[in-house]
Design an enzyme around this catalytic site. Sequence first.
Site, PDB file in Angstrom:
ATOM      1  N   ASP A  54       0.808  -1.217   0.000  1.00  0.00           N
ATOM      2  CA  ASP A  54       0.000   0.000   0.000  1.00  0.00           C
ATOM      3  C   ASP A  54       0.843   1.270   0.000  1.00  0.00           C
ATOM      4  O   ASP A  54       0.600   2.196  -0.781  1.00  0.00           O
ATOM      5  CB  ASP A  54      -0.955   0.000   1.202  1.00  0.00           C
ATOM      6  CG  ASP A  54      -1.808  -1.255   1.254  1.00  0.00           C
ATOM      7  OD1 ASP A  54      -2.542  -1.495   0.285  1.00  0.00           O
ATOM      8  OD2 ASP A  54      -1.724  -2.003   2.235  1.00  0.00           O
ATOM      9  N   ARG A 121      19.495 -19.485  -0.946  1.00  0.00           N
ATOM     10  CA  ARG A 121      18.050 -19.454  -1.151  1.00  0.00           C
ATOM     11  C   ARG A 121      17.646 -19.335  -2.614  1.00  0.00           C
ATOM     12  O   ARG A 121      16.749 -20.033  -3.082  1.00  0.00           O
ATOM     13  CB  ARG A 121      17.440 -18.262  -0.396  1.00  0.00           C
ATOM     14  CG  ARG A 121      17.249 -18.449   1.072  1.00  0.00           C
ATOM     15  CD  ARG A 121      16.572 -17.231   1.652  1.00  0.00           C
ATOM     16  NE  ARG A 121      16.476 -17.338   3.112  1.00  0.00           N
ATOM     17  CZ  ARG A 121      15.975 -16.394   3.896  1.00  0.00           C
ATOM     18  NH1 ARG A 121      15.517 -15.268   3.358  1.00  0.00           N
ATOM     19  NH2 ARG A 121      15.918 -16.557   5.197  1.00  0.00           N
ATOM     20  N   GLU A 206      10.864  -2.152   4.737  1.00  0.00           N
ATOM     21  CA  GLU A 206      10.790  -2.855   3.460  1.00  0.00           C
ATOM     22  C   GLU A 206      10.138  -2.016   2.362  1.00  0.00           C
ATOM     23  O   GLU A 206      10.382  -2.235   1.178  1.00  0.00           O
ATOM     24  CB  GLU A 206      10.024  -4.170   3.629  1.00  0.00           C
ATOM     25  CG  GLU A 206      10.130  -5.093   2.433  1.00  0.00           C
ATOM     26  CD  GLU A 206       9.438  -6.425   2.654  1.00  0.00           C
ATOM     27  OE1 GLU A 206       9.287  -7.181   1.670  1.00  0.00           O
ATOM     28  OE2 GLU A 206       9.034  -6.727   3.797  1.00  0.00           O
ATOM     29  N   SER A 222      17.569  -6.734   6.901  1.00  0.00           N
ATOM     30  CA  SER A 222      16.279  -6.073   7.101  1.00  0.00           C
ATOM     31  C   SER A 222      16.206  -5.459   8.501  1.00  0.00           C
ATOM     32  O   SER A 222      15.586  -4.407   8.694  1.00  0.00           O
ATOM     33  CB  SER A 222      15.128  -7.049   6.888  1.00  0.00           C
ATOM     34  OG  SER A 222      15.271  -8.182   7.720  1.00  0.00           O
ATOM     35  N   LEU A 223      16.828  -6.104   9.472  1.00  0.00           N
ATOM     36  CA  LEU A 223      16.895  -5.524  10.824  1.00  0.00           C
ATOM     37  C   LEU A 223      17.734  -4.254  10.811  1.00  0.00           C
ATOM     38  O   LEU A 223      17.358  -3.225  11.388  1.00  0.00           O
ATOM     39  CB  LEU A 223      17.479  -6.540  11.806  1.00  0.00           C
ATOM     40  CG  LEU A 223      17.704  -6.038  13.239  1.00  0.00           C
ATOM     41  CD1 LEU A 223      16.394  -5.595  13.870  1.00  0.00           C
ATOM     42  CD2 LEU A 223      18.366  -7.134  14.083  1.00  0.00           C
TER      43      LEU A 223
END
Length: 369
Positions: A54, A121, A206, A222-223
Site C-alpha cells: 500500500d 536461497r 521494506e 532487514s533488521l
Amino acid sequence: SKTLPYENRCFGAYVLGEKGFSVHNFIAAKTIIATGGAGKTYLYTSNSDIATGDGIAMAFRAGLKLINMEFVQFHPTCLYHPQAKSFLISEAVRGEGGILRMKNGKIFMKKYSPKKELAPRDIVARAIDKELKKSGDKFVFLDISHKSRNFLKRRFPNIYTTCLKYGINISSQPIPVVPAAHFFCGGIEVDEYSRTKIKNLYAVGEASHTGLHGANRLASNSLLEGAVFAKRACQSIKGEQIKIPPVYGKYKWYYGNARVQDEMIMIAHNWDEIRTLMWNYVAIVRSDKRLSRAKSRINIISDEILRYYWDFLPTRDLLELRNIALIARAVINSALLRKESRGLHYNLDWPVKDPRFGENTKIDRYSIE
C-alpha cells in the site's frame, strides 16, 4: 496540489474508516510510510495478509521513483497446505539434513548445485521452481523423517507442532513445501535519512529502497534497514522545526458520484488473476516472453480496476486490489528493463550478469503510463 501555494510537499494522509466507507484526512507536519512489503502480489507468500504494497503504491502514484522492484526474494520452503497461511519451514531444516524430493520420491538438488540442499536461497528456489514447471506438480517434499522424533521436537518445536496440527508428522512423513514471495529488496527512493523527494514524506523498512540489499538479500539486513534508517528518519525530523500547515479544509476527500459496490466478484476474480499471473510469469524464473505477456494482461486488468475504483466507494478490498495491481506493473516493467540475470532477477533469455546493467533500475508513474 496545484490549487495551493505548496508544491511537492506532503501534508499527511487519507485514511479509510472501514465502517461506513468514510475517508478521513489526517494533517501532519511529517509523514512516514512504514507499510512493509508486497508479498501478497504473488500467489504464494510468506507474508501476512496486510503485505499488499500500500505505501509503495501510494508513493508511486504521488510521483516518486521506485528502485529495483524486479529484485523479489523467494523463500524456498513455505508449507503447502490449504489451511496453512504463510508458515515458513526454516532453512535450518535443510541445514540439519533435510532432503528435497519430488512427489515420486526422487531427489534433484544435486543437478543444480554441488552444495545440494545447502545452496543459497535463490538457487534452491529456482531449482524447485524448474522441477515444478517440468512436472506440473504443485509442491515438492522436504524430508527430515530420517531424524528421530525426539531430535525434531527438541530442534524444531514450532515446526513439529504446527505441521502436526495440519496432519503432518515430520518424524515419519515428508513436508509438502513450495517457494513463496518473501521480501522486496526494492522500494521507494529515499536518501540516507529516509527522506523521499516529496518534502516532509519519509519511507522506512521494506517499503523503502535504502541500498542495503542490492540485488539479493541477507536476512539480517532487514533488521539493519529497519533500525538504522528509522533512527535516521527520527533524527531528521527532530532536527527540523515542525509546523502544522493550515490546510485541513482544503484537503477533504471528494466522493463525487461514487456509490456502494453492488457485487464483489470483480474484485475477487482480479485479485486471484493478478496473483496467479505474477506467480506464473514474473516469479522466480522469468523470460522476455513471459514478461511481455504479463505486461499486456496487467495493463488490461489495471484499466478494469481503475474504472471500478472511480465508480464505487472505497473499501479495503478494492484499495488493496488497486495497490497490488500497481505493484505488479512496477515489478514487470522493472524486470523488462534489466536484460541480464543478477541476484534475485533470473531471465532465461539473459542468463548471465552484464556489467552494463550494474546501476539501479528506476521507474515512476510517467514511465509506465
